[in-house]
Design a protein around this motif. Structure first.
Motif, PDB file in Angstrom:
ATOM      1  N   UNK A   1       0.737  -1.248   0.000  1.00  0.00           N
ATOM      2  CA  UNK A   1       0.000   0.000   0.000  1.00  0.00           C
ATOM      3  C   UNK A   1       0.768   1.300   0.000  1.00  0.00           C
ATOM      4  N   UNK A   2       2.070   1.288   0.206  1.00  0.00           N
ATOM      5  CA  UNK A   2       2.806   2.546   0.404  1.00  0.00           C
ATOM      6  C   UNK A   2       3.247   3.149  -0.918  1.00  0.00           C
ATOM      7  N   UNK A   3       2.288   3.612  -1.710  1.00  0.00           N
ATOM      8  CA  UNK A   3       2.618   4.193  -3.011  1.00  0.00           C
ATOM      9  C   UNK A   3       1.480   5.110  -3.439  1.00  0.00           C
ATOM     10  N   UNK A   4       1.683   5.810  -4.564  1.00  0.00           N
ATOM     11  CA  UNK A   4       0.598   6.534  -5.203  1.00  0.00           C
ATOM     12  C   UNK A   4       0.333   7.940  -4.720  1.00  0.00           C
ATOM     13  N   UNK A   5       1.167   8.462  -3.816  1.00  0.00           N
ATOM     14  CA  UNK A   5       0.844   9.776  -3.264  1.00  0.00           C
ATOM     15  C   UNK A   5       1.271  10.918  -4.187  1.00  0.00           C
ATOM     16  N   UNK A   6       2.226  10.657  -5.092  1.00  0.00           N
ATOM     17  CA  UNK A   6       2.743  11.725  -5.956  1.00  0.00           C
ATOM     18  C   UNK A   6       2.265  11.545  -7.395  1.00  0.00           C
ATOM     19  N   UNK A   7       2.244  12.656  -8.145  1.00  0.00           N
ATOM     20  CA  UNK A   7       1.720  12.645  -9.510  1.00  0.00           C
ATOM     21  C   UNK A   7       2.472  11.687 -10.424  1.00  0.00           C
ATOM     22  N   UNK A   8       3.787  11.560 -10.244  1.00  0.00           N
ATOM     23  CA  UNK A   8       4.586  10.737 -11.162  1.00  0.00           C
ATOM     24  C   UNK A   8       4.415   9.242 -10.904  1.00  0.00           C
ATOM     25  N   UNK A   9       3.733   8.867  -9.829  1.00  0.00           N
ATOM     26  CA  UNK A   9       3.571   7.451  -9.501  1.00  0.00           C
ATOM     27  C   UNK A   9       2.348   6.869 -10.197  1.00  0.00           C
ATOM     28  N   UNK A  10       2.420   5.598 -10.591  1.00  0.00           N
ATOM     29  CA  UNK A  10       1.225   4.962 -11.161  1.00  0.00           C
ATOM     30  C   UNK A  10       0.150   4.812 -10.102  1.00  0.00           C
ATOM     31  N   UNK A  11      -1.113   4.878 -10.524  1.00  0.00           N
ATOM     32  CA  UNK A  11      -2.208   4.675  -9.576  1.00  0.00           C
ATOM     33  C   UNK A  11      -2.234   3.237  -9.083  1.00  0.00           C
ATOM     34  N   UNK A  12      -1.857   2.333  -9.952  1.00  0.00           N
ATOM     35  CA  UNK A  12      -1.734   0.928  -9.560  1.00  0.00           C
ATOM     36  C   UNK A  12      -0.630   0.315 -10.416  1.00  0.00           C
ATOM     37  N   UNK A  13       0.187  -0.540  -9.797  1.00  0.00           N
ATOM     38  CA  UNK A  13       1.332  -1.158 -10.467  1.00  0.00           C
ATOM     39  C   UNK A  13       1.256  -2.657 -10.225  1.00  0.00           C
ATOM     40  N   UNK A  14       1.314  -3.434 -11.300  1.00  0.00           N
ATOM     41  CA  UNK A  14       1.255  -4.895 -11.198  1.00  0.00           C
ATOM     42  C   UNK A  14       2.465  -5.511 -11.892  1.00  0.00           C
ATOM     43  N   UNK A  15       3.039  -6.502 -11.255  1.00  0.00           N
ATOM     44  CA  UNK A  15       4.200  -7.192 -11.842  1.00  0.00           C
ATOM     45  C   UNK A  15       4.189  -8.633 -11.364  1.00  0.00           C
ATOM     46  N   UNK A  16       4.348  -9.551 -12.297  1.00  0.00           N
ATOM     47  CA  UNK A  16       4.393 -10.965 -11.944  1.00  0.00           C
ATOM     48  C   UNK A  16       5.695 -11.573 -12.445  1.00  0.00           C
ATOM     49  N   UNK A  17       6.341 -12.324 -11.580  1.00  0.00           N
ATOM     50  CA  UNK A  17       7.490 -13.125 -11.988  1.00  0.00           C
ATOM     51  C   UNK A  17       7.340 -14.509 -11.386  1.00  0.00           C
ATOM     52  N   UNK A  18       7.253 -15.490 -12.279  1.00  0.00           N
ATOM     53  CA  UNK A  18       7.051 -16.875 -11.884  1.00  0.00           C
ATOM     54  C   UNK A  18       5.805 -16.985 -10.998  1.00  0.00           C
TER      55      UNK A  18
END
Length: 217
Positions: free
Chosen positions: A169-186
């Motif tokens: 949850x510690x993300x998204x407070x600044x304009x340059x950040x994505x609203x949601x970020x998803x990444x899968x590895x294996x």
């Protein structure tokens, strides 16, 4: 959940508040991945519980705003929280593990890893506040409390060999950040998001073994 530090309204983000009020009859559980209030208090925890329905399970994976506060407010949060961390929680076909990532300086404790590894569930969901791997530190709102080097994704894959989704949850407070970020590895999927009081702030919904993203209006 309080949105932007500059425009926060001394409770939770207004659009999130509206969503919860409009849909509380449809929600079985409400999960917060830390930093619920900019300045927490006993009165705000009580209001959170009463406003969205005392029959609801309100589950919190704490962040620094919950645990870096006055002794009185830390005591109020401890009364509000459901159990000592980490603990397991079942919801609508999901097996969730709720973690306190702040007191271990963002690192994942052995007891959390053991909970992820045990049992015959096809996959588990870990709820935590802080970024767990070094590759994604740039997505964190701040590095407060980070005292040691985080593992890499590959190192985490060696520690956890079961299919796992991590919601952070510690993300998204600044304009340059994505609203949601998803990444899968294996076998590990990372979903990182948070509110910033932005027009396209996004929350996560879980229902019937599926995970959705929803843009707040």
């Amino acid at each position: 959940a309080y949105g932007s530090p500059q425009t926060q309204n001394n409770f939770i983000d207004q659009k999130l508040d509206g969503f919860l009020l409009n849909n509380k009859e449809k929600l079985n559980n409400i999960f917060f991945t830390g930093d619920v209030f900019y300045e927490p208090s006993e009165e705000k925890w009580d209001s959170l519980n009463n406003k969205y329905g005392v029959d609801k399970n309100i589950i919190i994976a704490p962040g620094n705003h919950e645990l870096l506060t006055t002794e009185k407010n830390k005591k109020a949060f401890k009364i509000f929280q459901k159990s000592d961390y980490p603990y397991e929680f079942e919801s609508d076909g999901f097996k969730l593990i709720i973690e306190d990532s702040f007191t271990n300086s963002w690192l994942m404790k052995n007891d959390v890893i053991e909970l992820l590894q045990k049992g015959n569930y096809k996959q588990k969901i870990l709820l935590r506040h802080h970024i767990p791997v070094s590759e994604f530190i740039y997505l964190a709102n701040s590095t407060m409390g980070l005292e040691e080097k985080l593992p890499t994704i590959n190192e985490l894959l060696d520690l956890i060999n079961k299919k796992t989704i991590m919601i952070i949850g510690d993300s998204g407070v600044y304009d340059f950040m994505p609203r949601i970020f998803c990444y899968r590895k294996k076998h590990i999927t990372f979903i990182i998001n948070g509110l910033g009081g932005k027009d396209n702030d996004t929350i996560i919904l879980m229902s019937k073994n599926k995970i959705y993203k929803h843009t707040l209006r």
